[in-house]
Design an enzyme around this catalytic site. Structure first.
Site, PDB file in Angstrom:
ATOM      1  N   GLU A  32       0.834  -1.213   0.000  1.00 15.14           N
ATOM      2  CA  GLU A  32       0.000   0.000   0.000  1.00 15.14           C
ATOM      3  C   GLU A  32       0.866   1.260   0.000  1.00 15.14           C
ATOM      4  O   GLU A  32       2.075   1.193   0.252  1.00 15.14           O
ATOM      5  CB  GLU A  32      -0.904   0.000   1.228  1.00 15.14           C
ATOM      6  N   LYS A 120      -5.461  10.668   0.788  1.00 14.12           N
ATOM      7  CA  LYS A 120      -5.423   9.337   1.405  1.00 14.12           C
ATOM      8  C   LYS A 120      -6.639   8.621   0.843  1.00 14.12           C
ATOM      9  O   LYS A 120      -7.774   8.894   1.235  1.00 14.12           O
ATOM     10  CB  LYS A 120      -5.499   9.476   2.929  1.00 14.12           C
ATOM     11  N   VAL A 140      -5.213   0.325   3.052  1.00 16.04           N
ATOM     12  CA  VAL A 140      -5.374  -1.130   2.967  1.00 16.04           C
ATOM     13  C   VAL A 140      -6.644  -1.448   2.168  1.00 16.04           C
ATOM     14  O   VAL A 140      -6.637  -2.274   1.252  1.00 16.04           O
ATOM     15  CB  VAL A 140      -5.456  -1.738   4.389  1.00 16.04           C
ATOM     16  N   ASP A 175     -16.246   5.310  14.230  1.00 17.61           N
ATOM     17  CA  ASP A 175     -15.141   5.342  13.277  1.00 17.61           C
ATOM     18  C   ASP A 175     -14.555   3.931  13.172  1.00 17.61           C
ATOM     19  O   ASP A 175     -13.806   3.483  14.038  1.00 17.61           O
ATOM     20  CB  ASP A 175     -14.086   6.349  13.745  1.00 17.61           C
ATOM     21  N   SER A 177     -12.618   1.449  10.450  1.00 18.93           N
ATOM     22  CA  SER A 177     -11.908   1.500   9.167  1.00 18.93           C
ATOM     23  C   SER A 177     -12.563   0.592   8.128  1.00 18.93           C
ATOM     24  O   SER A 177     -12.989  -0.530   8.431  1.00 18.93           O
ATOM     25  CB  SER A 177     -10.455   1.084   9.358  1.00 18.93           C
ATOM     26  N   LYS A 196      -3.418  -1.110  14.295  1.00 15.45           N
ATOM     27  CA  LYS A 196      -2.665  -0.025  14.931  1.00 15.45           C
ATOM     28  C   LYS A 196      -3.094   0.165  16.376  1.00 15.45           C
ATOM     29  O   LYS A 196      -4.268   0.164  16.691  1.00 15.45           O
ATOM     30  CB  LYS A 196      -2.847   1.251  14.118  1.00 15.45           C
TER      31      LYS A 196
HETATM   32  N1  PSU Z   1       0.248   0.927   8.436  1.00 16.51           N
HETATM   33  C1  PSU Z   1       1.227   1.789   8.827  1.00 16.51           C
HETATM   34  N2  PSU Z   1       1.027   3.125   8.611  1.00 16.51           N
HETATM   35  C2  PSU Z   1      -0.114   3.611   7.972  1.00 16.51           C
HETATM   36  C3  PSU Z   1      -1.128   2.699   7.555  1.00 16.51           C
HETATM   37  C4  PSU Z   1      -0.889   1.359   7.811  1.00 16.51           C
HETATM   38  O1  PSU Z   1       2.229   1.364   9.424  1.00 16.51           O
HETATM   39  O2  PSU Z   1      -0.230   4.822   7.781  1.00 16.51           O
HETATM   40  C5  PSU Z   1      -2.410   3.203   6.846  1.00 16.51           C
HETATM   41  C6  PSU Z   1      -3.046   2.055   6.062  1.00 16.51           C
HETATM   42  O3  PSU Z   1      -3.122   2.448   4.716  1.00 16.51           O
HETATM   43  C7  PSU Z   1      -4.416   1.866   6.659  1.00 16.51           C
HETATM   44  C8  PSU Z   1      -4.749   3.245   7.141  1.00 16.51           C
HETATM   45  O4  PSU Z   1      -5.335   1.400   5.713  1.00 16.51           O
HETATM   46  O5  PSU Z   1      -3.486   3.683   7.685  1.00 16.51           O
HETATM   47  C9  PSU Z   1      -5.910   3.212   8.117  1.00 16.51           C
HETATM   48  O6  PSU Z   1      -6.486   4.481   8.171  1.00 16.51           O
HETATM   49  P1  PSU Z   1      -7.962   4.650   8.809  1.00 16.51           P
HETATM   50  O7  PSU Z   1      -7.784   4.322  10.264  1.00 16.51           O
HETATM   51  O8  PSU Z   1      -8.318   6.114   8.582  1.00 16.51           O
HETATM   52  O9  PSU Z   1      -8.869   3.711   8.074  1.00 16.51           O
HETATM   53 MN    MN Z   2     -11.406   6.014   9.967  1.00 12.82          MN
END
Ligand code: PSU
Ligand code: MN
Length: 344
Positions: A32, A120, A140, A175, A177, A196
């Site tokens: 990604e 993004k 992702v 929220d 993902s 995360k």
């Molecule tokens: N893994 C990392 N750093 C990142 C991401 C993943 O180490 O920045 C990104 C991925 O692309 C994942 C996104 O899909 O963060 C998730 O963002 P959100 O929580 O807004 O869905």
């Molecule tokens: Mn989100």
């Protein structure tokens, strides 16, 4: 399948090398780029990341990370090199001038890493960015969409740092993902360091369970905490203790449920993982910063990651680079191992 000529203007384009590899049944690993465009700094590190001291990475990976290049760009090249070092073919996914590219060239990756403005791009944003002829780092969720629609057939392996999931405070602000639904609904093996740690991990695991996504611990029975040492145990649903065992699980799962994904979780390297208490304090300051700047939706994760990097004085950055590189390597190894099982 959308194919290459979905509309007159080609919206999704698969690089020739990737097309050939898919046609020949070689291992292909997608990477990604939201981490490149929105998750990592655009200044040079000035040296190699600590992660590359690890003997699992060969000279080609160390060479690919240029210390004078911006970190986000260098990481993109090094992660692709890590995949290549295993014998698999990397497919860096991202958007340039409205085109969703599966398998960016080095020059395209450089352009995307430096691009401004850059979106993004999650699943919902692909059409909008395409129509605007914009640039975008794919999350992702969006990268998995690209994998499913690769030509001539879907990509089966994908590596990231940590997936998105259910955010803290979900009962007030829901929220969640788009990554989770995309993993559940596409036949792909996602190699990650869990979700995360800025998220509500218990809730994220419950959501994965509800979506029937197998959560496989690679050499561990605990769901890793992204950049943190694994403390308070969160269990996985299955365990694989070797590359071969993981490959067999992927083959079997994708045969039984070709349109459903699975998570393969590798903990961060012990030497670089952050203590949980330290990470928690950093996350709390990040949540405060996110509130202060009024971050909403997709803005939340980048603000949190930056705040955590500041609070840990760059140690979370080293750990983040480590999981991104390690997961690319592991995905390549498992993809290649699957071929030698001889029943794909
Ligand atoms: N893994 C990392 N750093 C990142 C991401 C993943 O180490 O920045 C990104 C991925 O692309 C994942 C996104 O899909 O963060 C998730 O963002 P959100 O929580 O807004 O869905
Ligand atoms: Mn989100």
């Amino acid at each position: 399948m959308l194919g290459d000529a979905m509309v007159e203007r080609i919206v999704i384009r698969t690089h020739e090398e990737v097309q050939d590899a898919l046609r020949d049944g070689r291992a292909v690993v997608a990477l990604e780029t939201a981490a490149v465009t929105h998750g990592l700094p655009r200044f040079p590190l000035g040296r190699l990341p600590l992660a590359l001291d690890d003997a699992r990475f060969d000279e080609s990976v160390r060479r690919a990370f240029s210390p004078t290049m911006a970190i986000n760009r260098a990481l993109g090249h090094a992660a692709a090199a890590a995949v290549r070092s295993t014998g698999a073919i990397p497919a860096v996914v991202g958007m340039l001038r409205g085109q969703l590219i599966v398998g960016m060239t080095s020059a395209e990756l450089d352009e995307l890493a430096d691009a401004k403005p850059v979106t993004k791009v999650s699943l919902r944003d692909i059409a909008d960015v395409s129509v605007r002829r914009g640039h975008g780092g794919t999350t992702v969720a969006a990268t998995i969409f690209a994998c499913t629609n690769a030509t001539p057939k879907p990509i089966r392996y994908f590596a990231t740092g940590g997936i998105g999931g259910v955010h803290r405070g979900w009962s007030i602000t829901p929220d969640i993902s788009a990554d989770l639904l995309q993993i559940a609904n596409n036949g792909i093996a996602v190699v990650c360091a869990g979700a995360k740690s800025i998220l509500d991990l218990e809730a994220t695991l419950e959501a994965l369970d509800s979506l029937s996504v197998p959560v496989v611990g690679l050499g561990t029975e605990f769901f890793p905490r992204f950049l943190c040492e694994g403390a308070a145990p969160l269990g996985v649903s299955a365990r694989a203790d070797s590359t071969g065992a993981a490959a067999e699980l992927v083959t079997t799962h994708l045969r039984l449920r070709p349109n459903a994904g699975l998570l393969l979780c590798a903990p961060p390297p012990t030497a670089l993982a952050l203590p949980l208490a330290e990470m928690e304090m950093a996350i709390q300051s990040g949540l405060e910063r996110a509130r202060e700047v009024g971050a909403r939706g997709p803005e939340v994760t980048p603000v949190l990651l930056q705040a955590v990097a500041d609070a840990t004085r760059g140690r979370s950055l080293e750990a983040n680079l480590a999981v991104l590189l390690q997961n690319a390597l592991i995905a390549g190894q498992i993809g290649v191992a699957e071929l030698s099982l001889g029943h794909t």
